[in-house]
Design a protein around this motif. Structure first.
Motif, PDB file in Angstrom:
ATOM      1  N   PRO A 241     117.092  50.261 -29.226  1.00  0.00           N
ATOM      2  CA  PRO A 241     117.232  48.846 -29.595  1.00  0.00           C
ATOM      3  C   PRO A 241     116.923  48.664 -31.078  1.00  0.00           C
ATOM      4  O   PRO A 241     116.104  49.402 -31.643  1.00  0.00           O
ATOM      5  CB  PRO A 241     116.186  48.142 -28.729  1.00  0.00           C
ATOM      6  N   PRO A 242     117.557  47.704 -31.744  1.00  0.00           N
ATOM      7  CA  PRO A 242     117.287  47.485 -33.174  1.00  0.00           C
ATOM      8  C   PRO A 242     115.808  47.285 -33.477  1.00  0.00           C
ATOM      9  O   PRO A 242     115.318  47.733 -34.519  1.00  0.00           O
ATOM     10  CB  PRO A 242     118.102  46.227 -33.490  1.00  0.00           C
ATOM     11  N   SER A 243     115.085  46.646 -32.566  1.00  0.00           N
ATOM     12  CA  SER A 243     113.653  46.424 -32.813  1.00  0.00           C
ATOM     13  C   SER A 243     112.887  47.734 -32.830  1.00  0.00           C
ATOM     14  O   SER A 243     111.919  47.896 -33.585  1.00  0.00           O
ATOM     15  CB  SER A 243     113.077  45.496 -31.744  1.00  0.00           C
ATOM     16  N   ALA A 244     113.322  48.702 -32.023  1.00  0.00           N
ATOM     17  CA  ALA A 244     112.586  49.963 -31.916  1.00  0.00           C
ATOM     18  C   ALA A 244     112.734  50.833 -33.151  1.00  0.00           C
ATOM     19  O   ALA A 244     111.830  51.600 -33.478  1.00  0.00           O
ATOM     20  CB  ALA A 244     113.044  50.734 -30.676  1.00  0.00           C
ATOM     21  N   VAL A 245     113.877  50.731 -33.834  1.00  0.00           N
ATOM     22  CA  VAL A 245     114.070  51.603 -34.994  1.00  0.00           C
ATOM     23  C   VAL A 245     113.209  51.178 -36.170  1.00  0.00           C
ATOM     24  O   VAL A 245     113.086  51.909 -37.152  1.00  0.00           O
ATOM     25  CB  VAL A 245     115.560  51.657 -35.433  1.00  0.00           C
ATOM     26  N   GLN A 246     112.609  50.002 -36.068  1.00  0.00           N
ATOM     27  CA  GLN A 246     111.765  49.529 -37.159  1.00  0.00           C
ATOM     28  C   GLN A 246     110.281  49.547 -36.828  1.00  0.00           C
ATOM     29  O   GLN A 246     109.470  49.158 -37.654  1.00  0.00           O
ATOM     30  CB  GLN A 246     112.183  48.100 -37.551  1.00  0.00           C
ATOM     31  N   ASP A 247     109.936  49.997 -35.630  1.00  0.00           N
ATOM     32  CA  ASP A 247     108.508  50.060 -35.313  1.00  0.00           C
ATOM     33  C   ASP A 247     108.041  51.510 -35.263  1.00  0.00           C
ATOM     34  O   ASP A 247     108.765  52.433 -35.628  1.00  0.00           O
ATOM     35  CB  ASP A 247     108.208  49.305 -34.000  1.00  0.00           C
ATOM     36  N   ARG A 248     106.836  51.710 -34.790  1.00  0.00           N
ATOM     37  CA  ARG A 248     106.240  53.037 -34.805  1.00  0.00           C
ATOM     38  C   ARG A 248     106.973  54.024 -33.912  1.00  0.00           C
ATOM     39  O   ARG A 248     106.873  55.229 -34.104  1.00  0.00           O
ATOM     40  CB  ARG A 248     104.769  52.940 -34.388  1.00  0.00           C
ATOM     41  N   TRP A 249     107.729  53.532 -32.929  1.00  0.00           N
ATOM     42  CA  TRP A 249     108.459  54.433 -32.030  1.00  0.00           C
ATOM     43  C   TRP A 249     109.372  55.355 -32.829  1.00  0.00           C
ATOM     44  O   TRP A 249     109.372  56.576 -32.634  1.00  0.00           O
ATOM     45  CB  TRP A 249     109.279  53.609 -31.023  1.00  0.00           C
ATOM     46  N   ALA A 250     110.179  54.798 -33.727  1.00  0.00           N
ATOM     47  CA  ALA A 250     111.111  55.623 -34.504  1.00  0.00           C
ATOM     48  C   ALA A 250     110.400  56.365 -35.628  1.00  0.00           C
ATOM     49  O   ALA A 250     110.749  57.498 -35.945  1.00  0.00           O
ATOM     50  CB  ALA A 250     112.231  54.748 -35.071  1.00  0.00           C
ATOM     51  N   ARG A 251     109.411  55.727 -36.218  1.00  0.00           N
ATOM     52  CA  ARG A 251     108.747  56.341 -37.364  1.00  0.00           C
ATOM     53  C   ARG A 251     107.957  57.597 -36.982  1.00  0.00           C
ATOM     54  O   ARG A 251     107.627  58.412 -37.826  1.00  0.00           O
ATOM     55  CB  ARG A 251     107.822  55.333 -38.049  1.00  0.00           C
TER      56      ARG A 251
END
Length: 372
Positions: A241-251
């Motif tokens: 989801p777009p929200s996930a790519v900007q939180d700690r999940w993707a980082r």
């Protein structure tokens, strides 16, 4: 003389209401009878008594909201089928937005209105293409109704992703895409481009991909994306989801290349502000040219605009002798994650056009494309 649609279609707090038929189209509050254009949550909401929709849309509603969320009474309507309600003939024709999306064609006493819901005109290997229907009134969205929004061929945007993978084979490429429609379309475009390796999915995307496959849309090998197994994701494509790519999940991934697939990636400042390294302009909504082309093809002398950048579109229509009317339907286009594309942040460059129209500046200049 046939009655004008404005005498039998009206805007209410619940949404667009067909008075002789006694039903609403994409109502935002629970009603007795609802016709639903597609499964995104700003159009398909729970609590209705009876729901009429395509087989696929009803399946999407059940998957997202539970069995009861799709209506106490669920009535599917197939391609070419006509249902009469209160003397109003109802049929659903493809809208090309997502799987099962449909335009609602209403005929009453010799007058015809077509309510398009959300739609696009670009090819989508996961759903039936938009079908223009001649009518007296065409009800359209205007999500990307500014000349700056001209969507490139999606195949070229996918090629950008594959090129980046070739350049950075050890980095995980994480692409933000909406759970319903965009995710599955992106997967199929990747398969058509030759990517036959497993595509890894954030957990929030898995259920709807499984549903698409059960409805006949083959997606190829899919695997869960687990950030704990970072080594296995090197050189892989991960959709989230777009929200996930900007939180700690993707980082937490090792040197991720962060991308987002959205029509709003045309606004370069928006991509920059969100830290998007790989913007992919892939939209499930019609762009400026396709909105205007569609109006020409349906031949309606009057166009109603449900939501989006209605001022520029209404002005452009008036320049061509077509009466435009902004309905200002509340609640449409407001879903953050489920499928519609969130409004752009204002900024410099391309986004100046968006900011200008929102501020009520020279709409005539914007509709001509000046300065864009």
């Amino acid at each position: 003389m046939p009655p004008h649609p404005e005498t039998w279609l009206r805007v209410t707090p619940q949404g667009l209401y067909c008075e002789p038929g006694g039903f609403f189209i994409d109502p935002v509050r629970p009603v007795d009878r609802a016709v639903i254009t597609h499964g995104h949550a700003d159009h398909a909401r729970p609590g209705h008594q009876a729901v009429l929709a395509t087989v696929e849309t009803l399946a999407v509603m059940r998957a997202r909201m539970g069995e009861g969320g799709a209506g106490a009474v669920q009535q599917p309507i197939g391609p070419g089928e006509v249902l009469e309600q209160g003397g109003v003939a109802i049929r659903l024709v493809p809208a090309g937005h997502v799987l099962g999306s449909a335009q609602v064609v209403l005929d009453w006493q010799g007058s015809r209105a077509v309510v398009s819901g959300d739609y696009k005109r670009q090819r989508d290997p996961t759903c039936a293409p938009f079908q223009p229907v001649p009518c007296d009134v065409f009800v359209t969205e205007a999500t990307f109704a500014l000349p700056v929004f001209r969507h490139p061929p999606p195949e070229g945007e996918v090629a950008k992703l594959l090129k980046s993978l070739a350049l950075f084979p050890d980095r995980t490429h994480v692409v933000g895409c909406y759970a319903l429609g965009k995710c599955q379309r992106l997967i199929r475009l990747l398969r058509e481009a030759g990517w036959d390796r497993p595509i890894h999915l954030h957990g929030a995307l898995a259920a709807l991909c499984k549903l698409y496959e059960s409805l006949g849309v083959a997606l190829g090998p899919l695997e869960p994306a687990t950030v704990a197994n970072k080594a296995a994701l090197r050189g892989a494509i991960v959709l989230a989801p777009p929200s996930a790519v900007q939180d700690r999940w993707a980082r937490r991934l090792t040197e991720p290349v962060v991308g987002v697939a959205s029509g709003w990636m045309r606004v370069r400042q928006r991509a920059k502000l969100r830290g998007v390294e790989l913007p992919m302009v892939i939209s499930d909504h019609a762009d400026w040219d396709d909105l205007n082309r569609t109006v020409d093809e349906v031949g309606a002398p009057e166009v109603w605009v449900t939501h989006g950048r209605d001022d520029a579109l209404v002005h452009a229509l008036g320049q061509r002798g077509i009466r435009g009317r902004a309905l200002h339907l509340v609640g449409l286009g407001e879903e953050d994650e489920g499928g519609t594309e969130a409004p752009p942040a204002t900024g410099e460059g391309d986004a100046a056009a968006v900011r200008g129209v929102a501020a009520g500046t020279d709409v005539a200049a914007v509709s001509r494309g000046e300065g864009l």
